[in-house]
Design a protein around this motif. Structure first.
Motif, PDB file in Angstrom:
ATOM      1  N   GLU A  70      -5.543  72.860   9.177  1.00 16.84           N
ATOM      2  CA  GLU A  70      -5.260  72.893   7.742  1.00 16.84           C
ATOM      3  C   GLU A  70      -4.103  73.836   7.444  1.00 16.84           C
ATOM      4  O   GLU A  70      -3.229  73.544   6.627  1.00 16.84           O
ATOM      5  CB  GLU A  70      -6.508  73.341   6.970  1.00 16.84           C
ATOM      6  CG  GLU A  70      -7.655  72.360   7.008  1.00 16.84           C
ATOM      7  CD  GLU A  70      -7.386  71.141   6.141  1.00 16.84           C
ATOM      8  OE1 GLU A  70      -6.501  71.222   5.267  1.00 16.84           O
ATOM      9  OE2 GLU A  70      -8.034  70.104   6.347  1.00 16.84           O
ATOM     10  N   GLU A  89      -4.839  63.562  -7.306  1.00 14.35           N
ATOM     11  CA  GLU A  89      -5.694  62.648  -6.565  1.00 14.35           C
ATOM     12  C   GLU A  89      -4.811  61.581  -5.948  1.00 14.35           C
ATOM     13  O   GLU A  89      -3.999  60.958  -6.644  1.00 14.35           O
ATOM     14  CB  GLU A  89      -6.754  62.025  -7.466  1.00 14.35           C
ATOM     15  CG  GLU A  89      -7.789  63.015  -7.964  1.00 14.35           C
ATOM     16  CD  GLU A  89      -8.864  62.341  -8.813  1.00 14.35           C
ATOM     17  OE1 GLU A  89      -8.754  61.116  -9.028  1.00 14.35           O
ATOM     18  OE2 GLU A  89      -9.800  63.033  -9.247  1.00 14.35           O
ATOM     19  N   ASP A 131      -4.218  58.675  -2.266  1.00  9.30           N
ATOM     20  CA  ASP A 131      -4.786  58.002  -1.100  1.00  9.30           C
ATOM     21  C   ASP A 131      -4.858  58.970   0.067  1.00  9.30           C
ATOM     22  O   ASP A 131      -3.923  59.739   0.310  1.00  9.30           O
ATOM     23  CB  ASP A 131      -3.925  56.798  -0.701  1.00  9.30           C
ATOM     24  CG  ASP A 131      -3.976  55.683  -1.734  1.00  9.30           C
ATOM     25  OD1 ASP A 131      -4.940  55.662  -2.520  1.00  9.30           O
ATOM     26  OD2 ASP A 131      -3.050  54.847  -1.753  1.00  9.30           O
ATOM     27  N   ASN A 132      -5.941  58.913   0.800  1.00  5.79           N
ATOM     28  CA  ASN A 132      -6.134  59.789   1.956  1.00  5.79           C
ATOM     29  C   ASN A 132      -5.635  59.073   3.215  1.00  5.79           C
ATOM     30  O   ASN A 132      -6.391  58.453   3.954  1.00  5.79           O
ATOM     31  CB  ASN A 132      -7.603  60.160   2.104  1.00  5.79           C
ATOM     32  CG  ASN A 132      -7.819  61.203   3.194  1.00  5.79           C
ATOM     33  OD1 ASN A 132      -6.864  61.825   3.647  1.00  5.79           O
ATOM     34  ND2 ASN A 132      -9.059  61.381   3.596  1.00  5.79           N
ATOM     35  N   TYR A 165      -6.840  71.683  -0.110  1.00  9.88           N
ATOM     36  CA  TYR A 165      -7.582  70.417  -0.139  1.00  9.88           C
ATOM     37  C   TYR A 165      -8.933  70.686  -0.785  1.00  9.88           C
ATOM     38  O   TYR A 165      -9.736  71.449  -0.258  1.00  9.88           O
ATOM     39  CB  TYR A 165      -7.780  69.889   1.278  1.00  9.88           C
ATOM     40  CG  TYR A 165      -6.622  69.096   1.813  1.00  9.88           C
ATOM     41  CD1 TYR A 165      -5.550  69.728   2.426  1.00  9.88           C
ATOM     42  CD2 TYR A 165      -6.587  67.705   1.702  1.00  9.88           C
ATOM     43  CE1 TYR A 165      -4.476  69.018   2.925  1.00  9.88           C
ATOM     44  CE2 TYR A 165      -5.522  66.986   2.201  1.00  9.88           C
ATOM     45  CZ  TYR A 165      -4.467  67.637   2.814  1.00  9.88           C
ATOM     46  OH  TYR A 165      -3.409  66.921   3.298  1.00  9.88           O
ATOM     47  N   ASP A 205     -11.201  68.137  -1.931  1.00  7.81           N
ATOM     48  CA  ASP A 205     -12.215  67.160  -1.558  1.00  7.81           C
ATOM     49  C   ASP A 205     -11.533  66.024  -0.828  1.00  7.81           C
ATOM     50  O   ASP A 205     -10.459  65.584  -1.208  1.00  7.81           O
ATOM     51  CB  ASP A 205     -12.944  66.637  -2.807  1.00  7.81           C
ATOM     52  CG  ASP A 205     -14.106  65.730  -2.446  1.00  7.81           C
ATOM     53  OD1 ASP A 205     -14.434  64.846  -3.250  1.00  7.81           O
ATOM     54  OD2 ASP A 205     -14.672  65.905  -1.350  1.00  7.81           O
ATOM     55  N   ARG A 206     -12.163  65.546   0.239  1.00  2.16           N
ATOM     56  CA  ARG A 206     -11.588  64.436   0.975  1.00  2.16           C
ATOM     57  C   ARG A 206     -12.683  63.480   1.428  1.00  2.16           C
ATOM     58  O   ARG A 206     -13.751  63.919   1.846  1.00  2.16           O
ATOM     59  CB  ARG A 206     -10.809  64.942   2.198  1.00  2.16           C
ATOM     60  CG  ARG A 206      -9.497  65.596   1.865  1.00  2.16           C
ATOM     61  CD  ARG A 206      -8.733  65.924   3.129  1.00  2.16           C
ATOM     62  NE  ARG A 206      -9.420  66.928   3.918  1.00  2.16           N
ATOM     63  CZ  ARG A 206      -8.999  67.353   5.111  1.00  2.16           C
ATOM     64  NH1 ARG A 206      -7.922  66.836   5.638  1.00  2.16           N
ATOM     65  NH2 ARG A 206      -9.655  68.273   5.767  1.00  2.16           N
ATOM     66  N   ASP A 207     -12.410  62.197   1.316  1.00  2.00           N
ATOM     67  CA  ASP A 207     -13.273  61.200   1.931  1.00  2.00           C
ATOM     68  C   ASP A 207     -12.377  60.202   2.643  1.00  2.00           C
ATOM     69  O   ASP A 207     -11.198  60.453   2.847  1.00  2.00           O
ATOM     70  CB  ASP A 207     -14.190  60.530   0.898  1.00  2.00           C
ATOM     71  CG  ASP A 207     -13.401  59.900  -0.248  1.00  2.00           C
ATOM     72  OD1 ASP A 207     -12.278  59.409   0.018  1.00  2.00           O
ATOM     73  OD2 ASP A 207     -13.901  59.885  -1.386  1.00  2.00           O
ATOM     74  N   ASN A 208     -12.915  59.070   2.983  1.00  2.81           N
ATOM     75  CA  ASN A 208     -12.134  58.112   3.764  1.00  2.81           C
ATOM     76  C   ASN A 208     -11.006  57.463   2.976  1.00  2.81           C
ATOM     77  O   ASN A 208     -10.065  56.933   3.564  1.00  2.81           O
ATOM     78  CB  ASN A 208     -13.063  57.019   4.325  1.00  2.81           C
ATOM     79  CG  ASN A 208     -13.999  57.582   5.384  1.00  2.81           C
ATOM     80  OD1 ASN A 208     -13.678  58.557   6.039  1.00  2.81           O
ATOM     81  ND2 ASN A 208     -15.162  56.967   5.528  1.00  2.81           N
ATOM     82  N   ALA A 227      -8.081  61.633  -1.445  1.00  5.25           N
ATOM     83  CA  ALA A 227      -8.009  63.086  -1.231  1.00  5.25           C
ATOM     84  C   ALA A 227      -7.634  63.750  -2.547  1.00  5.25           C
ATOM     85  O   ALA A 227      -6.790  63.241  -3.297  1.00  5.25           O
ATOM     86  CB  ALA A 227      -6.988  63.415  -0.161  1.00  5.25           C
ATOM     87  N   THR A 228      -8.266  64.859  -2.838  1.00  6.14           N
ATOM     88  CA  THR A 228      -7.911  65.664  -4.004  1.00  6.14           C
ATOM     89  C   THR A 228      -7.194  66.913  -3.508  1.00  6.14           C
ATOM     90  O   THR A 228      -7.755  67.691  -2.735  1.00  6.14           O
ATOM     91  CB  THR A 228      -9.154  66.057  -4.815  1.00  6.14           C
ATOM     92  OG1 THR A 228      -9.843  64.874  -5.210  1.00  6.14           O
ATOM     93  CG2 THR A 228      -8.748  66.853  -6.055  1.00  6.14           C
ATOM     94  N   VAL A 229      -5.963  67.080  -3.943  1.00  7.67           N
ATOM     95  CA  VAL A 229      -5.126  68.172  -3.461  1.00  7.67           C
ATOM     96  C   VAL A 229      -4.718  69.048  -4.640  1.00  7.67           C
ATOM     97  O   VAL A 229      -4.361  68.550  -5.709  1.00  7.67           O
ATOM     98  CB  VAL A 229      -3.850  67.632  -2.767  1.00  7.67           C
ATOM     99  CG1 VAL A 229      -3.063  68.773  -2.144  1.00  7.67           C
ATOM    100  CG2 VAL A 229      -4.213  66.594  -1.719  1.00  7.67           C
TER     101      VAL A 229
END
Length: 718
Positions: free
Chosen positions: A226, A650, A652-653, A677, A679-682, A685-687
């Motif tokens: 990270e 917010e 695309d991850n 970062y 929150d991240r999922d598949n 992503a929230t940056v």
């Protein structure tokens, strides 16, 4: 007459074995004639070594072909590759020098003969024998440097296939590699070869230690990954913003470099691993210095850790700018900045000479290597024996101290890496504080110029000159650092006095008074009662929040009452305008991050000055309970500077999106201070970006640019 094997037709590429096809691909830069000669050399070498095998059981010809491939990957010329394929033929097969000269010319025959003689040198443990072998190697290199290039490639492939040797042989060969071949590769600037030789030798000598370090490098913790992402994003966007065409790559430490650093500096594995490394590749030399400025603007440089190997290349021709920055997690960031050509020379050393297709300064590494070899050979004539010769060669190029002269001939000893500014403060503090530039051997140079022994240094001064904060980045001596900090502290005092003057003047104005109209006796009495030696001390205390300006104004504008009076009966509504030039006495709260032209208020904190908050900050209601410390504030119409603000994005991850967002922010002429970062999922992503903007309009421009990125879903201010 040449043996019959020399006359058979050359095979077509499709008929070649797998290892030769790999060599053919690596040597694709050669023309058709040279590649045909390469195939011919393989055919002759394979026939000559027929029936011979290595200890691993493979046909012996696979080894010289692999050696040639190593050299082809470095871009060596056809003669060197042909000689590499045939380098063991004179010693181990019926072929002789005349056979090779007849088929491939005198140059190839001389190279093969030179490598053969070098192979006959046996590096024994006895010191004198090893020194004599070293002397012979230097003499062989002086005749044609390509001889040692072939020998280095030969050693590299032997190290790659060391597993078939006995334990005793592995250790002997590994020690010899570390003591002889790796240092020669380093001296010739061949860092890729040197690094692999060192790692392979380390693996052979200490397999368990190597395995542990290699696993640690491969399995880097998520926190480190990270951090690397964050550093890379900030550097990339700042370089993009500056319009610098660049290639940014992170550098991974090798097991041997980690091991040696742990031993030399007595550091733990975590301490050594907690260092980020990046390389910035740009187009031109001016771009290198431009990129250095960008790097130093992105992260603060560490004291005394900048090295300019472009202006003063290393003895092996290596050129690059080296700096160490203070990272966002407190870990050092090692950054190397160089051009494409410098990167080629840094990786391949003298081998890069054969890669260049055009003129210019392409032969600098080769010229330096030849000059070094010539100097070494010349020095051996003046030495009494091989041991003395070896010691002379091993002498450090740079001592621990540099000795420079003043214009009057006085000698000053300074630490290595000392600059002209260190010299100025060594002469006298006033000379340092008023320094403008320097003359080194009669030539004007910047104060940051590093000095070398024997130079004559003169400092040019001006009464109006004063130390700058960046001076701390390139001084080495404690005297210089202490003097600069002391002077900067005085400058901070002046800023506080100016702000305190504005605050007290505003408070007095609400009471129909001013500092100039105050009775002198009354002002003197107030200063005496509160133990201020002069008015400036009071004004500084006001700016730092140790005195409330409205209370001071009320005391000064009325006659003191021995029985006391209500200091809050009249509270001045003094309004302070933020211009951006207040220095450290005004700070901007991190809880709400105000920017021009948010509605704002100030809160006086004892010893820290005024903290500026947005009027709708969640903490303001608490501050209002101490109204005497609250300050009405606004923005000067001509406000300047950069102000930190947070935005949540917010997106695309997927790979590459972070770089796209960083570039969009850079295109909006904004700087990224840090990235989180959340929150991240598949899929999403929230940056959270913390960026610097000038005004509210500037923030909106950043948001517009981010929304144009296809992968971005939403952008909002925190």
């Amino acid at each position: 007459m040449a043996p019959q094997s020399l006359q058979s037709p050359a095979p077509q590429p499709s008929d070649l074995p797998e290892d030769m096809r790999a060599l053919d691909a690596a040597a694709s830069y050669l023309d058709d004639h040279d590649r045909s000669q390469l195939h011919k050399a393989w055919r002759i070498g394979a026939a000559a070594h027929a029936g011979q095998t290595r200890k691993s059981g493979e046909p012996y010809i696979t080894h010289p072909v692999a050696v040639a491939r190593v050299l082809a990957e470095l871009g060596l010329d056809a003669e060197t590759l042909i000689a590499a394929i045939l380098h063991d033929t004179i010693e181990d097969t019926p072929l002789d020098r005349d056979d090779l000269a007849a088929q491939f010319g005198e140059t190839v025959a001389e190279l093969v003969e030179g490598v053969t003689k070098l192979d006959k040198l046996k590096f024994r443990d006895r010191q004198e024998a090893a020194a004599e072998s070293f002397r012979k190697m230097m003499l062989a290199m002086s005749r044609d440097l390509r001889v040692i290039l072939i020998k280095l490639a030969d050693r590299l492939h032997n190290m790659r296939t060391l597993g078939s040797q006995s334990r005793e042989a592995r250790e002997r060969i590994a020690r010899e590699t570390l003591e002889v071949y790796a240092p020669i590769a380093q001296r010739l600037g061949m860092n890729l070869v040197k690094a692999e030789l060192q790692d392979l030798a380390f693996k052979a000598l200490h397999p368990w230690r190597y395995a542990a370090l290699e696993k640690r490098i491969r399995q880097q913790p998520a926190v480190r990954r990270e951090a690397v992402i964050q550093v890379e994003a900030q550097l990339a966007q700042r370089l993009t913003k500056e319009g610098l065409k660049h290639r940014l790559v992170s550098r991974v430490k090798s097991p041997w470099s980690i091991y040696t650093k742990m031993r030399a500096e007595r550091k733990s594995l975590e301490q050594v691993m907690d260092v980020f490394g990046f390389r910035v590749i740009v187009d031109t030399v001016p771009d290198c210095y431009h990129a250095l400025g960008v790097a130093h603007a992105t992260f603060k440089p560490l004291d005394g850790r900048f090295r300019d190997f472009i202006a003063i290349p290393k003895a092996n021709g290596y050129q690059s700018l080296h700096t160490v920055l203070f990272g966002p997690y407190g870990a050092p960031i090692e950054v190397q900045i160089r051009t494409q050509d410098m990167d080629l020379v840094a990786e391949r050393g003298i081998a890069a000479h054969w890669t260049y297709k055009q003129g210019g300064d392409s032969s600098s590494a080769l010229n330096r290597a030849n000059a070094w070899i010539a100097g070494v050979v010349e020095s051996q004539k003046a030495t009494g024996n091989s041991l003395e010769f070896l010691e002379n060669v091993k002498v450090e190029l740079y001592p621990d101290e540099v000795y420079v002269f003043t214009p009057k001939g006085r000698i000053l000893a300074l630490p290595r890496s000392a600059t002209a500014l260190d010299f100025a403060y060594a002469v006298h503090t006033d000379v340092g504080n008023n320094a403008v530039t320097a003359r080194v051997d009669g030539r004007l140079v910047p104060l940051r110029t590093r000095l070398t022994s024997g130079q004559t240094v003169e400092i040019v001064t001006a009464k109006s000159a004063a130390p700058q904060p960046q001076w701390l980045d390139y001084v080495t001596t404690g005297k210089a650092r202490a003097a600069i900090r002391q002077r900067l502290k005085q400058v901070g005092h002046e800023e506080a006095v100016q702000l305190g003057h504005r605050m007290l003047e505003a408070a007095l104005e609400r009471l129909d008074s001013s500092i100039e109209r105050l009775p002198a006796a009354q002002l003197k009495r107030y200063l005496s009662d509160h133990r201020y030696p002069r008015l400036e001390s009071l004004l500084e205390d006001i700016a730092l929040g140790n005195r409330i300006p409205s209370q001071v104004a009320q005391h000064l504008s009325t006659t003191p009452d021995r029985d006391g009076h209500d200091t809050h009966a009249v509270r001045a509504r003094d309004r302070i305008l933020v211009s951006g030039n207040e220095g450290g006495v005004i700070s901007f709260a991190q809880c709400c991050m105000p920017i021009p032209y948010d509605s704002i208020m100030g809160y006086h904190t004892t010893g820290k000055g005024i903290a500026v908050h947005r009027s709708d900050c969640r903490n303001v209601s608490e501050y209002r309970r101490s109204p005497e410390r609250c300050v009405e504030m606004g923005w000067d119409p001509n406000v300047t500077g950069d102000y930190l603000v947070g935005i949540r994005v917010e997106a695309d991850n997927r790979p590459g999106v972070l770089a796209q967002m960083a570039s969009a922010i850079a295109e909006a002429a904004s700087n990224i201070d840090r990235v989180d970062y959340l929150d991240r999922d598949n899929s999403v992503a929230t940056v959270r970006f913390y960026i610097e903007v000038h005004t509210m309009d500037h923030l909106e421009e950043v948001r517009r640019r981010l929304r144009r990125v296809a992968a971005v879903h939403n952008v909002e201010r925190i």
